[in-house]
Design a protein around this motif. Structure first.
Motif, PDB file in Angstrom:
ATOM      1  N   ASP A  48       0.858  -1.190   0.000  1.00  0.00           N
ATOM      2  CA  ASP A  48       0.000   0.000   0.000  1.00  0.00           C
ATOM      3  C   ASP A  48       0.894   1.239   0.000  1.00  0.00           C
ATOM      4  O   ASP A  48       1.284   1.744   1.046  1.00  0.00           O
ATOM      5  CB  ASP A  48      -0.900  -0.045   1.245  1.00  0.00           C
ATOM      6  CG  ASP A  48      -1.824   1.139   1.384  1.00  0.00           C
ATOM      7  OD1 ASP A  48      -1.876   1.986   0.469  1.00  0.00           O
ATOM      8  OD2 ASP A  48      -2.487   1.227   2.429  1.00  0.00           O
ATOM      9  N   PRO A  59      -6.561   2.687   0.811  1.00  0.00           N
ATOM     10  CA  PRO A  59      -7.606   3.191  -0.091  1.00  0.00           C
ATOM     11  C   PRO A  59      -8.722   2.183  -0.355  1.00  0.00           C
ATOM     12  O   PRO A  59      -9.050   1.884  -1.496  1.00  0.00           O
ATOM     13  CB  PRO A  59      -6.819   3.500  -1.364  1.00  0.00           C
ATOM     14  CG  PRO A  59      -5.755   2.446  -1.373  1.00  0.00           C
ATOM     15  CD  PRO A  59      -5.385   2.243   0.083  1.00  0.00           C
ATOM     16  N   THR A  96     -10.302   6.212  -3.405  1.00  0.00           N
ATOM     17  CA  THR A  96      -9.156   6.928  -3.942  1.00  0.00           C
ATOM     18  C   THR A  96      -9.158   8.398  -3.536  1.00  0.00           C
ATOM     19  O   THR A  96     -10.201   9.011  -3.362  1.00  0.00           O
ATOM     20  CB  THR A  96      -9.122   6.835  -5.478  1.00  0.00           C
ATOM     21  OG1 THR A  96     -10.314   7.394  -6.011  1.00  0.00           O
ATOM     22  CG2 THR A  96      -9.013   5.377  -5.925  1.00  0.00           C
ATOM     23  N   GLN A 116      -4.187   2.989  -6.310  1.00  0.00           N
ATOM     24  CA  GLN A 116      -5.039   2.872  -5.131  1.00  0.00           C
ATOM     25  C   GLN A 116      -6.132   1.822  -5.364  1.00  0.00           C
ATOM     26  O   GLN A 116      -6.454   1.046  -4.467  1.00  0.00           O
ATOM     27  CB  GLN A 116      -5.636   4.232  -4.782  1.00  0.00           C
ATOM     28  CG  GLN A 116      -4.576   5.243  -4.352  1.00  0.00           C
ATOM     29  CD  GLN A 116      -5.159   6.604  -4.104  1.00  0.00           C
ATOM     30  OE1 GLN A 116      -6.116   6.745  -3.338  1.00  0.00           O
ATOM     31  NE2 GLN A 116      -4.588   7.626  -4.734  1.00  0.00           N
TER      32      GLN A 116
END
Length: 184
Positions: A40, A46, A95, A106
């Motif tokens: 991530d 996200p 996002t 994302q």
């Protein structure tokens, strides 16, 4: 739990038919603690999940039929699809504008969490199938889920009990060598 991650991945199969049993919210949150440990970039997290049970599945079916512009028998068939499992987990990419992490990355992170959650659910003995369709990102479907700006639906994990005798064995090899190349 399985002996190894690799074995769990090799054993995973989509479960198109499930029983009315389903994990509760506590079990889902517990599994998300593990599933959320994906790569991530910038630790944006996200993603989020929305559990749809009971009447919420009917509202989703109605939204899908309306998004498709269908009524009558065709609309009723589409509206019944969310009733195939007692629990639907809506996969939402949340996002945000970020100078280093584009929206597509994302969404990929959110999909990664969903896939890991599906592996964990399967490993815990639940039947799971990721479903989507042409109306997944329709405004009426987004409204039904209460999505905010910047949130995009990636589909649903359909989750339920595994019917007796329905646990399929390991499937055929996927031919990974034909999907791999190496540059030097």
């Amino acid at each position: 739990m399985s002996a190894s991650v690799r074995e769990a991945m090799l054993a995973r199969r989509s479960a198109p038919k499930v029983t009315e049993a389903a994990p509760d919210d506590t079990e889902i949150v517990d599994l998300l603690e593990a599933a959320g440990r994906i790569a991530d970039h910038a630790s944006l997290r996200p993603w989020r999940f929305i559990a749809l049970r009971g009447e919420a599945r009917n509202r989703l079916g109605d939204a899908l039929a309306a998004a498709a512009g269908l009524d009558g028998e065709h609309g009723a068939r589409l509206a019944a699809k969310p009733l195939r499992a007692p629990l639907l987990l809506a996969i939402v990419a949340t996002t945000t504008v970020h100078f280093k992490v584009p929206a597509w990355e994302q969404e990929a992170a959110a999909a990664g969490v969903a896939h890991q959650l599906s592996l964990l659910l399967d490993d815990a003995g639940w039947g799971v199938m990721w479903r989507s369709g042409p109306h997944t990102r329709h405004p009426l479907v987004a409204e039904m889920h209460g999505l905010a700006d910047g949130e995009r639906l990636l589909g649903w994990l359909y989750v339920g009990g595994v019917p007796a005798g329905a646990r399929p064995g390991r499937g055929p090899e996927i031919g990974a060598a034909t999907r791999f190349s190496s540059l030097a």
